[in-house]
Design a protein around this motif. Structure first.
Motif, PDB file in Angstrom:
ATOM      1  N   GLU A  39       0.832  -1.196   0.000  1.00 13.50           N
ATOM      2  CA  GLU A  39       0.000   0.000   0.000  1.00 13.50           C
ATOM      3  C   GLU A  39       0.870   1.251   0.000  1.00 13.50           C
ATOM      4  O   GLU A  39       0.604   2.199  -0.718  1.00 13.50           O
ATOM      5  CB  GLU A  39      -0.938   0.019   1.216  1.00 13.50           C
ATOM      6  N   LEU A  40       1.929   1.252   0.824  1.00 12.25           N
ATOM      7  CA  LEU A  40       2.811   2.414   0.862  1.00 12.25           C
ATOM      8  C   LEU A  40       3.446   2.639  -0.504  1.00 12.25           C
ATOM      9  O   LEU A  40       3.615   3.780  -0.935  1.00 12.25           O
ATOM     10  CB  LEU A  40       3.876   2.250   1.949  1.00 12.25           C
ATOM     11  N   SER A  41       3.758   1.569  -1.189  1.00 15.50           N
ATOM     12  CA  SER A  41       4.317   1.680  -2.537  1.00 15.50           C
ATOM     13  C   SER A  41       3.297   2.316  -3.484  1.00 15.50           C
ATOM     14  O   SER A  41       3.645   3.179  -4.299  1.00 15.50           O
ATOM     15  CB  SER A  41       4.721   0.289  -3.043  1.00 15.50           C
ATOM     16  N   LYS A  42       2.027   1.926  -3.354  1.00 15.53           N
ATOM     17  CA  LYS A  42       0.969   2.528  -4.182  1.00 15.53           C
ATOM     18  C   LYS A  42       0.830   4.017  -3.869  1.00 15.53           C
ATOM     19  O   LYS A  42       0.678   4.842  -4.758  1.00 15.53           O
ATOM     20  CB  LYS A  42      -0.366   1.825  -3.953  1.00 15.53           C
ATOM     21  N   TYR A  43       0.870   4.355  -2.570  1.00  3.51           N
ATOM     22  CA  TYR A  43       0.754   5.760  -2.184  1.00  3.51           C
ATOM     23  C   TYR A  43       1.934   6.553  -2.739  1.00  3.51           C
ATOM     24  O   TYR A  43       1.769   7.658  -3.242  1.00  3.51           O
ATOM     25  CB  TYR A  43       0.702   5.915  -0.661  1.00  3.51           C
ATOM     26  N   PHE A  44       3.132   5.962  -2.644  1.00  2.00           N
ATOM     27  CA  PHE A  44       4.334   6.612  -3.175  1.00  2.00           C
ATOM     28  C   PHE A  44       4.143   6.896  -4.664  1.00  2.00           C
ATOM     29  O   PHE A  44       4.390   8.006  -5.135  1.00  2.00           O
ATOM     30  CB  PHE A  44       5.556   5.712  -2.950  1.00  2.00           C
ATOM     31  N   ASN A  45       3.688   5.888  -5.395  1.00  6.09           N
ATOM     32  CA  ASN A  45       3.497   6.055  -6.842  1.00  6.09           C
ATOM     33  C   ASN A  45       2.441   7.108  -7.167  1.00  6.09           C
ATOM     34  O   ASN A  45       2.560   7.819  -8.162  1.00  6.09           O
ATOM     35  CB  ASN A  45       3.150   4.717  -7.503  1.00  6.09           C
ATOM     36  N   ALA A  46       1.420   7.212  -6.307  1.00  4.95           N
ATOM     37  CA  ALA A  46       0.389   8.236  -6.518  1.00  4.95           C
ATOM     38  C   ALA A  46       0.966   9.637  -6.316  1.00  4.95           C
ATOM     39  O   ALA A  46       0.582  10.584  -7.001  1.00  4.95           O
ATOM     40  CB  ALA A  46      -0.783   8.009  -5.565  1.00  4.95           C
ATOM     41  N   VAL A  47       1.906   9.773  -5.383  1.00  6.86           N
ATOM     42  CA  VAL A  47       2.534  11.069  -5.110  1.00  6.86           C
ATOM     43  C   VAL A  47       3.564  11.399  -6.188  1.00  6.86           C
ATOM     44  O   VAL A  47       3.752  12.554  -6.556  1.00  6.86           O
ATOM     45  CB  VAL A  47       3.191  11.073  -3.702  1.00  6.86           C
ATOM     46  N   ASP A  48       4.215  10.361  -6.730  1.00  3.76           N
ATOM     47  CA  ASP A  48       5.271  10.517  -7.744  1.00  3.76           C
ATOM     48  C   ASP A  48       4.630  10.835  -9.100  1.00  3.76           C
ATOM     49  O   ASP A  48       4.546   9.997  -9.980  1.00  3.76           O
ATOM     50  CB  ASP A  48       6.098   9.230  -7.814  1.00  3.76           C
ATOM     51  N   LYS A  49       4.188  12.092  -9.245  1.00  2.00           N
ATOM     52  CA  LYS A  49       3.423  12.507 -10.429  1.00  2.00           C
ATOM     53  C   LYS A  49       4.179  12.312 -11.739  1.00  2.00           C
ATOM     54  O   LYS A  49       3.593  11.973 -12.756  1.00  2.00           O
ATOM     55  CB  LYS A  49       2.997  13.981 -10.317  1.00  2.00           C
ATOM     56  N   ASN A  50       5.510  12.539 -11.745  1.00  3.88           N
ATOM     57  CA  ASN A  50       6.249  12.410 -12.998  1.00  3.88           C
ATOM     58  C   ASN A  50       6.763  10.987 -13.232  1.00  3.88           C
ATOM     59  O   ASN A  50       7.367  10.711 -14.267  1.00  3.88           O
ATOM     60  CB  ASN A  50       7.390  13.437 -13.091  1.00  3.88           C
ATOM     61  N   GLY A  51       6.515  10.089 -12.280  1.00  7.01           N
ATOM     62  CA  GLY A  51       6.827   8.679 -12.472  1.00  7.01           C
ATOM     63  C   GLY A  51       8.309   8.343 -12.557  1.00  7.01           C
ATOM     64  O   GLY A  51       8.676   7.300 -13.092  1.00  7.01           O
ATOM     65  N   ASP A  52       9.171   9.193 -11.992  1.00  4.87           N
ATOM     66  CA  ASP A  52      10.609   8.938 -12.104  1.00  4.87           C
ATOM     67  C   ASP A  52      11.176   8.076 -10.973  1.00  4.87           C
ATOM     68  O   ASP A  52      12.372   7.812 -10.926  1.00  4.87           O
ATOM     69  CB  ASP A  52      11.398  10.253 -12.211  1.00  4.87           C
ATOM     70  N   GLY A  53      10.314   7.638 -10.068  1.00  5.40           N
ATOM     71  CA  GLY A  53      10.773   6.753  -9.003  1.00  5.40           C
ATOM     72  C   GLY A  53      11.284   7.459  -7.759  1.00  5.40           C
ATOM     73  O   GLY A  53      11.712   6.812  -6.806  1.00  5.40           O
ATOM     74  N   THR A  54      11.264   8.791  -7.765  1.00  9.42           N
ATOM     75  CA  THR A  54      11.626   9.557  -6.574  1.00  9.42           C
ATOM     76  C   THR A  54      10.625  10.697  -6.418  1.00  9.42           C
ATOM     77  O   THR A  54       9.961  11.088  -7.382  1.00  9.42           O
ATOM     78  CB  THR A  54      13.054  10.162  -6.644  1.00  9.42           C
ATOM     79  N   LEU A  55      10.539  11.211  -5.199  1.00 11.12           N
ATOM     80  CA  LEU A  55       9.653  12.347  -4.939  1.00 11.12           C
ATOM     81  C   LEU A  55      10.503  13.606  -4.826  1.00 11.12           C
ATOM     82  O   LEU A  55      11.438  13.658  -4.030  1.00 11.12           O
ATOM     83  CB  LEU A  55       8.880  12.134  -3.639  1.00 11.12           C
ATOM     84  N   GLN A  56      10.153  14.597  -5.630  1.00 14.39           N
ATOM     85  CA  GLN A  56      10.815  15.891  -5.551  1.00 14.39           C
ATOM     86  C   GLN A  56      10.050  16.775  -4.575  1.00 14.39           C
ATOM     87  O   GLN A  56       8.913  16.492  -4.211  1.00 14.39           O
ATOM     88  CB  GLN A  56      10.851  16.573  -6.935  1.00 14.39           C
TER      89      GLN A  56
END
Length: 132
Positions: A39-56
């Motif tokens: 679930e945390l991975s899904k939430y991370f991906n939802a936040v990662d709008k540009n899909g680059d694997g990191t959150l800016q």
């Protein structure tokens, strides 16, 4: 242990009928048990709008704003530093997961927002789960 771990244990007991809470269905129990690394991975991906694997910083600011979490100009860098443990200016999935599982007030509020947004459970149900 972690909030997710406690939720998973309680939800597992609810799902198999070892423990009963008035008004908590086994469907809700199963949903609670799914607040896991996946679930945390899904939430991370939802936040990662540009899909680059990191959150800016911009993506993190956006999710806090959408969750109604107001971070001052002083507080945001502190939260960013808590999340970005390697100091590279971006937050990896591992850093995000560790920060969420550490359970700060900001992490707990953000988790509630993300869980509610994902439609797993509403805020009141999340509070019940956390209190259990």
């Amino acid at each position: 242990g972690t909030l997710a771990g406690r939720i998973a244990v309680i939800a597992g007991k609810l799902a198999v009928g070892k423990v009963a809470l008035p008004g908590v269905s086994s469907d809700l129990a199963r949903a609670l048990s799914m607040v896991s690394g996946d679930e945390l991975s899904k939430y991370f991906n939802a936040v990662d709008k540009n899909g680059d694997g990191t959150l800016q910083k911009a993506e993190i600011q956006e999710v806090f704003e959408s969750a109604g979490i107001k971070l001052s100009k002083k507080t945001f860098p502190k939260v960013m530093k808590e999340m970005d443990t390697d100091g590279n200016g971006e937050v990896s999935l591992e850093e995000f997961t560790s920060w969420m599982e550490a359970g700060s007030a900001h992490a707990t509020t953000l988790r509630r927002h993300l869980v509610a947004q994902a439609g797993v459970m509403g805020p009141a149900e999340m509070e019940e789960a956390e209190a259990a």
